[in-house]
Design a protein around this motif. Structure first.
Motif, PDB file in Angstrom:
ATOM      1  N   ALA A 556     109.915  67.956  40.131  1.00 33.14           N
ATOM      2  CA  ALA A 556     109.015  67.539  41.032  1.00 33.14           C
ATOM      3  C   ALA A 556     107.664  68.290  41.579  1.00 33.14           C
ATOM      4  O   ALA A 556     106.598  67.939  41.803  1.00 33.14           O
ATOM      5  N   LEU A 557     107.749  69.663  41.443  1.00 25.63           N
ATOM      6  CA  LEU A 557     106.835  70.502  41.649  1.00 25.63           C
ATOM      7  C   LEU A 557     105.761  70.523  40.818  1.00 25.63           C
ATOM      8  O   LEU A 557     104.583  70.645  40.947  1.00 25.63           O
ATOM      9  N   GLU A 558     106.425  70.406  39.619  1.00 29.47           N
ATOM     10  CA  GLU A 558     105.480  70.408  38.154  1.00 29.47           C
ATOM     11  C   GLU A 558     104.530  69.125  38.198  1.00 29.47           C
ATOM     12  O   GLU A 558     103.261  69.180  37.946  1.00 29.47           O
ATOM     13  N   ARG A 559     104.891  68.057  38.660  1.00 35.06           N
ATOM     14  CA  ARG A 559     104.449  66.871  38.618  1.00 35.06           C
ATOM     15  C   ARG A 559     103.382  66.651  39.565  1.00 35.06           C
ATOM     16  O   ARG A 559     103.698  66.342  40.698  1.00 35.06           O
ATOM     17  N   ARG A 560     102.107  67.152  39.238  1.00 36.74           N
ATOM     18  CA  ARG A 560     101.094  67.058  40.407  1.00 36.74           C
ATOM     19  C   ARG A 560     100.258  65.649  40.430  1.00 36.74           C
ATOM     20  O   ARG A 560      98.992  65.873  40.170  1.00 36.74           O
ATOM     21  N   GLU A 561     100.905  64.784  40.728  1.00 40.52           N
ATOM     22  CA  GLU A 561     100.385  63.339  40.903  1.00 40.52           C
ATOM     23  C   GLU A 561     101.175  62.490  41.536  1.00 40.52           C
ATOM     24  O   GLU A 561     102.584  63.037  42.057  1.00 40.52           O
ATOM     25  N   SER A 562     101.114  61.281  41.777  1.00 44.95           N
ATOM     26  CA  SER A 562     102.033  60.161  42.507  1.00 44.95           C
ATOM     27  C   SER A 562     101.979  59.264  41.421  1.00 44.95           C
ATOM     28  O   SER A 562     101.149  58.681  41.077  1.00 44.95           O
ATOM     29  N   ARG A 563     103.332  58.959  41.234  1.00 49.82           N
ATOM     30  CA  ARG A 563     103.862  57.800  40.067  1.00 49.82           C
ATOM     31  C   ARG A 563     105.028  57.240  40.461  1.00 49.82           C
ATOM     32  O   ARG A 563     106.233  57.902  40.460  1.00 49.82           O
ATOM     33  N   GLY A 564     105.310  55.945  40.672  1.00 47.20           N
ATOM     34  CA  GLY A 564     106.512  55.466  41.132  1.00 47.20           C
ATOM     35  C   GLY A 564     107.267  55.794  42.221  1.00 47.20           C
ATOM     36  O   GLY A 564     106.882  56.088  43.224  1.00 47.20           O
ATOM     37  N   ALA A 565     108.515  56.297  41.861  1.00 44.74           N
ATOM     38  CA  ALA A 565     109.302  56.852  43.088  1.00 44.74           C
ATOM     39  C   ALA A 565     108.872  58.400  43.369  1.00 44.74           C
ATOM     40  O   ALA A 565     109.600  58.885  44.486  1.00 44.74           O
ATOM     41  N   HIS A 566     107.996  58.696  42.709  1.00 40.96           N
ATOM     42  CA  HIS A 566     107.794  60.472  42.918  1.00 40.96           C
ATOM     43  C   HIS A 566     106.188  60.296  43.563  1.00 40.96           C
ATOM     44  O   HIS A 566     105.093  59.908  42.957  1.00 40.96           O
ATOM     45  N   TYR A 567     106.329  60.624  44.981  1.00 38.45           N
ATOM     46  CA  TYR A 567     104.888  60.330  45.724  1.00 38.45           C
ATOM     47  C   TYR A 567     104.581  61.703  46.362  1.00 38.45           C
ATOM     48  O   TYR A 567     105.275  62.135  47.220  1.00 38.45           O
ATOM     49  N   ARG A 568     103.559  62.292  45.845  1.00 37.36           N
ATOM     50  CA  ARG A 568     103.067  63.639  46.368  1.00 37.36           C
ATOM     51  C   ARG A 568     101.936  63.529  47.476  1.00 37.36           C
ATOM     52  O   ARG A 568     100.727  62.863  46.999  1.00 37.36           O
ATOM     53  N   THR A 569     102.066  63.642  48.681  1.00 41.43           N
ATOM     54  CA  THR A 569     100.911  63.484  49.674  1.00 41.43           C
ATOM     55  C   THR A 569      99.836  64.497  49.311  1.00 41.43           C
ATOM     56  O   THR A 569      98.743  64.315  49.895  1.00 41.43           O
ATOM     57  N   ASP A 570     100.029  65.489  48.652  1.00 41.56           N
ATOM     58  CA  ASP A 570      98.947  66.501  48.567  1.00 41.56           C
ATOM     59  C   ASP A 570      98.391  65.959  47.098  1.00 41.56           C
ATOM     60  O   ASP A 570      97.125  66.686  46.739  1.00 41.56           O
ATOM     61  N   PHE A 571      98.931  65.188  46.159  1.00 40.82           N
ATOM     62  CA  PHE A 571      98.268  64.582  44.952  1.00 40.82           C
ATOM     63  C   PHE A 571      98.680  62.971  44.896  1.00 40.82           C
ATOM     64  O   PHE A 571      99.524  62.459  44.392  1.00 40.82           O
ATOM     65  N   PRO A 572      98.040  62.030  45.962  1.00 44.62           N
ATOM     66  CA  PRO A 572      98.291  60.717  46.244  1.00 44.62           C
ATOM     67  C   PRO A 572      98.059  59.633  45.260  1.00 44.62           C
ATOM     68  O   PRO A 572      98.465  58.605  45.239  1.00 44.62           O
TER      69      PRO A 572
END
Length: 621
Positions: A556-572
């Motif tokens: 999760a730390l590696e994936r620096r984007e938001s996609r599907g169920a993985h939502y990064r507020t710092d990479f929305p």
């Protein structure tokens, strides 16, 4: 190959690999090995060991038996008590019972769209193409599908599906699937063993020579001699403190076993938070996070905030409550976070506008459950909030074979990654178990030879097994001050706070720090009871859970984007350059990540994608 239960096979009472004298246990035909250097343990020999007795494991075993291949299915609970039974709403297949324009390619396109195109296209197509036949097969085996007035198998809408393709048995579809598969397995005399937990696979990183575990009722150690192991042990959503599983399953054991045996994991960052779990503060702690099936929304259920607003009109005016699960879950979380939730921390799900008899017919289990809590869902709403429900990530496999890259090790079901990509289409979990389970069983059957009746066990693997038995004894004797349940609860809280529906780099790093602290505290572990106790079981679970939690956090730390169920507020935003699978492996004793490109779908599926099929929710109005 014969179909006789492996426990009926009388192996030699002398184990030549270790030179240890054993005694034959006449009760079940296994060898009981006694050695002063390690605890007593039984030896069981089988050509194929299937670890997991849910739908995926059962379908593999059925295929093996129909090919004349002997296997042994083992499960951690009583036979028939698997997590499959909690999949309530339905199972997908493009039958066209109500919508004749539906076909397998549109099913595949919906699956890829829901998975944000990180799915393994071959896995998706194998599932979508195979499911009509698998549904007809289940029907022939006696599954009591709900029917239309003309007698065809009925189908309902599920979230993000272009057509009504979800077949169902009221709201107990998973239970009906498993019952049907078990009945078929019994007809074929497939042997199984209840209440057995596998703690280690015997592997040198390149091939499998067996497995080690223990009988959870007696505490007796068990060594399985086999050249073929199929992991069908479920996912890891129960790592979170609020989840839709029971606390004693979906702890990541299948993923951890495969990783430690030399396989690679993929897509671990994608954890599906189902929009509608029960609210513990309203219904009691034992119900917190328990799933309220998507079938409620599929039958027309509506979501309202505490102000009485049907809020999905703002988030998804076209697909409304039946938009993708990640969309609906984030919308509910947003309503609660901005103060429009209920006093007990949820929102309202209401099906009371439908005819009461219709609701009782289509949702009998939900009606019964809430009736027991003093709520008549035909007259009043339920309180719900998101809950960790399903893990899209797992063991990387070749979907035509189930192979993991470790010779003799295969995987299937929620244990694996690939069909669902970044988010699972509702109704596809049960579909994957039977569609891919058949392929895996067929391939494993082709790999079994006469020599697999009496597989060899190297001296090195014998020594590894006996070290594991001694380690289990030491674990049972732990006499510190902290219980395994306390540490599992702390892990669940940490993951919910740092790797939940919304994530960022700071939180994920904090999660890794909290994980390291929990690991350090295991030095003061206390196990209450012997190897038959729930405390000991939780201690074993803790080891698996910590391994998979770290792998998930790092991915999760590696994936620096938001996609599907993985939502990064710092990479929305979704970044096309991150259309890759993140793999996790063990290198030099440490977890490491790498990337793998994603394949492209076939021409038929590309055409369906270009057509842009989409559910129009208002058909339900």
């Amino acid at each position: 190959m014969t179909r006789n239960p492996p426990t009926d096979r009388r192996a030699s009472t002398r184990d030549h690999a270790s030179g240890v004298e054993g005694r034959l246990d006449a009760a079940d035909g296994t060898d009981t090995v006694v050695d002063d250097r390690c605890p007593e343990y039984d030896v069981v020999t089988t050509p194929v060991l299937v670890v997991g007795a849910g739908a995926a494991g059962a379908r593999v075993a059925i295929e093996l038996a129909e090919s004349g291949i002997e296997s042994l299915v083992i499960g951690k609970r009583d036979h028939g008590d698997a997590h499959t039974t909690w999949a309530a709403g339905g199972i997908n297949a493009a039958l066209g019972s109500l919508d004749p324009d539906d076909d397998w390619a549109i099913h595949a396109a919906d699956t890829l769209n829901e998975g944000h195109h990180l799915n393994d296209p071959e896995a998706v197509e194998l599932t979508a193409k195979g499911m009509p036949d698998r549904i007809r097969e289940l029907d022939e085996w006696g599954m009591p599908f709900d029917r239309t007035d003309d007698g065809t198998i009925n189908q309902r809408y599920f979230g993000a599906q272009s057509y009504r393709r979800t077949c169902f048995v009221g709201d107990r579809t998973g239970e009906a699937v498993l019952e049907t598969l078990i009945d078929r397995a019994r007809e074929l005399e497939v042997p199984y063993r209840d209440n057995v937990m596998i703690t280690r696979l015997l592997s040198d990183g390149t091939r499998i020579d067996g497995a080690v575990g223990f009988d959870m009722e007696t505490g007796q150690g068990m060594l399985f001699r086999t050249n073929h192991v199929v992991l069908a042990a479920g996912g890891f959503s129960a790592l979170y403190h609020r989840h839709s599983s029971r606390d004693d399953e979906n702890n990541g054991d299948g993923q951890a076993l495969a990783l430690e045996a030399g396989a690679r994991l993929a897509d671990l960052e994608f954890v599906q938070f189902h929009p509608t779990g029960m609210v513990g503060d309203r219904y009691g702690e034992e119900w917190d996070g328990r799933l309220v099936t998507e079938a409620v929304r599929g039958e027309g259920g509506r979501l309202y905030n505490a102000d009485g607003e049907r809020f999905m009109e703002r988030y998804s005016p076209d697909q409304m409550e039946l938009d993708a699960r990640d969309v609906v879950a984030r919308a509910i979380a947003q309503e609660i976070r901005e103060g429009r939730g209920t006093e007990t921390g949820g929102v309202y799900l209401d099906i009371s506008h439908r005819d009461s008899e219709y609701v009782r017919d289509r949702l009998p289990a939900m009606v019964e459950r809430f009736d027991s809590l003093g709520v008549d869902i035909t007259e009043e709403p339920m309180e719900v909030a998101p809950t960790a429900h399903y893990t899209m990530g797992g063991v990387g496999i070749d979907f035509r074979t189930g192979e993991t890259g470790v010779e003799g090790l295969y995987a299937v079901g929620e244990t694996v990654a690939g069909v669902h990509g970044a988010n699972r289409l509702g109704g596809n979990s049960l579909a994957e178990t039977v569609a891919i389970g058949k392929h895996v069983g067929d391939h494993v059957a082709s790999e079994v030879t006469d020599g697999d009746d009496e597989p060899e066990l190297t001296g090195g693997h014998r020594a590894l097994a006996e070290r594991e038995f001694r380690a289990l004894d030491d674990l049972a004797a732990s006499d510190g001050t902290i219980t395994p349940r306390e540490l599992l609860d702390d892990l669940g809280d940490a993951l919910w706070e740092t790797a939940g529906i919304l994530r960022d780099a700071e939180g994920l790093r904090n999660g890794l720090d909290e994980l390291a602290d929990i690991r350090a505290r295991t030095a003061d572990l206390r196990v209450d009871g012997d190897r038959t106790s729930r405390s000991f079981e939780y201690a074993v679970d803790l080891s698996f859970s910590l391994t998979v939690a770290e792998a998930m956090l790092r991915a999760a730390l590696e994936r620096r984007e938001s996609r599907g169920a993985h939502y990064r507020t710092d990479f929305p935003e979704t970044n096309p350059s991150w259309r890759v699978n993140i793999l996790v492996s063990i290198d030099d004793g440490e977890l490491s990540t790498s990337h793998r490109g994603v394949g492209e779908p076939s021409a038929a599926v590309r055409e369906a994608l270009e057509e842009g099929y989409e559910l129009d929710y208002h058909h339900l109005e």
